[in-house]
Design an enzyme around this catalytic site. Sequence first.
Site, PDB file in Angstrom:
ATOM      1  N   ASP A  64       0.870  -1.177   0.000  1.00  0.00           N
ATOM      2  CA  ASP A  64       0.000   0.000   0.000  1.00  0.00           C
ATOM      3  C   ASP A  64       0.906   1.226   0.000  1.00  0.00           C
ATOM      4  OD1 ASP A  64      -1.978   1.896   0.368  1.00  0.00           O
ATOM      5  OD2 ASP A  64      -2.564   1.185   2.359  1.00  0.00           O
ATOM      6  N   SER A  94      -5.684   3.824  -5.252  1.00  0.00           N
ATOM      7  CA  SER A  94      -6.382   3.644  -3.973  1.00  0.00           C
ATOM      8  C   SER A  94      -7.628   4.523  -3.904  1.00  0.00           C
ATOM      9  CB  SER A  94      -5.437   3.967  -2.820  1.00  0.00           C
ATOM     10  OG  SER A  94      -5.143   5.351  -2.809  1.00  0.00           O
ATOM     11  N   GLU A 121       3.183   0.445   3.262  1.00  0.00           N
ATOM     12  CA  GLU A 121       2.794  -0.638   4.149  1.00  0.00           C
ATOM     13  C   GLU A 121       2.726  -1.895   3.300  1.00  0.00           C
ATOM     14  OE1 GLU A 121      -0.639   0.229   6.550  1.00  0.00           O
ATOM     15  OE2 GLU A 121      -0.025   2.322   6.773  1.00  0.00           O
TER      16      GLU A 121
END
Length: 165
Positions: A64, A94, A121
């Site tokens: 992410d 996203s 992440e």
Amino acid sequence: MQTRWVNWRPMRRGDTVTKMPVQPDGTPASSTDPATWTDYETAEQLHAGVGMGFVLGGGFACLDLDHCYDARNHLADWAKKLIMLAGDTFIEISPSGDGLHIWGLCEPRKGIKLRDGMNIEAYSQGRYITVTGKPYKTSKRKLADITVLMNLAEHDAFGRLFNDM
């Protein structure tokens, strides 16, 4: 068919808004309890929240990349380099519009957060990631092995690697 889908809705926690996973009936879902997950068709049709999410594990992983676009909508250099390393796997925009998700396959391992000039992440179990289905540029809808990326994240090697590129 994978039964690893949830819906999500915004939830305020203190000064931040998080994305809480929910079941098709709107009750909370858990990223570690398969009894609270559903199949894609059910999650897509019922719209219990404002979007859909996919629970990682079972070989599925995701990096992410948050806030990787600047105010002029240019992709940060670190994100460009990660995309090059990702190869031919599905990358999507996203829900915020200023981040990317690099989806792929990898064995389960501990989650990682990197914040040293980047906002990354990396997870492969015990988490869910929101899904938009909006491909980044010409991204293909297939999943490749992203173990190398997960290894680099795990050893906090992106900074060293990118300085050598």
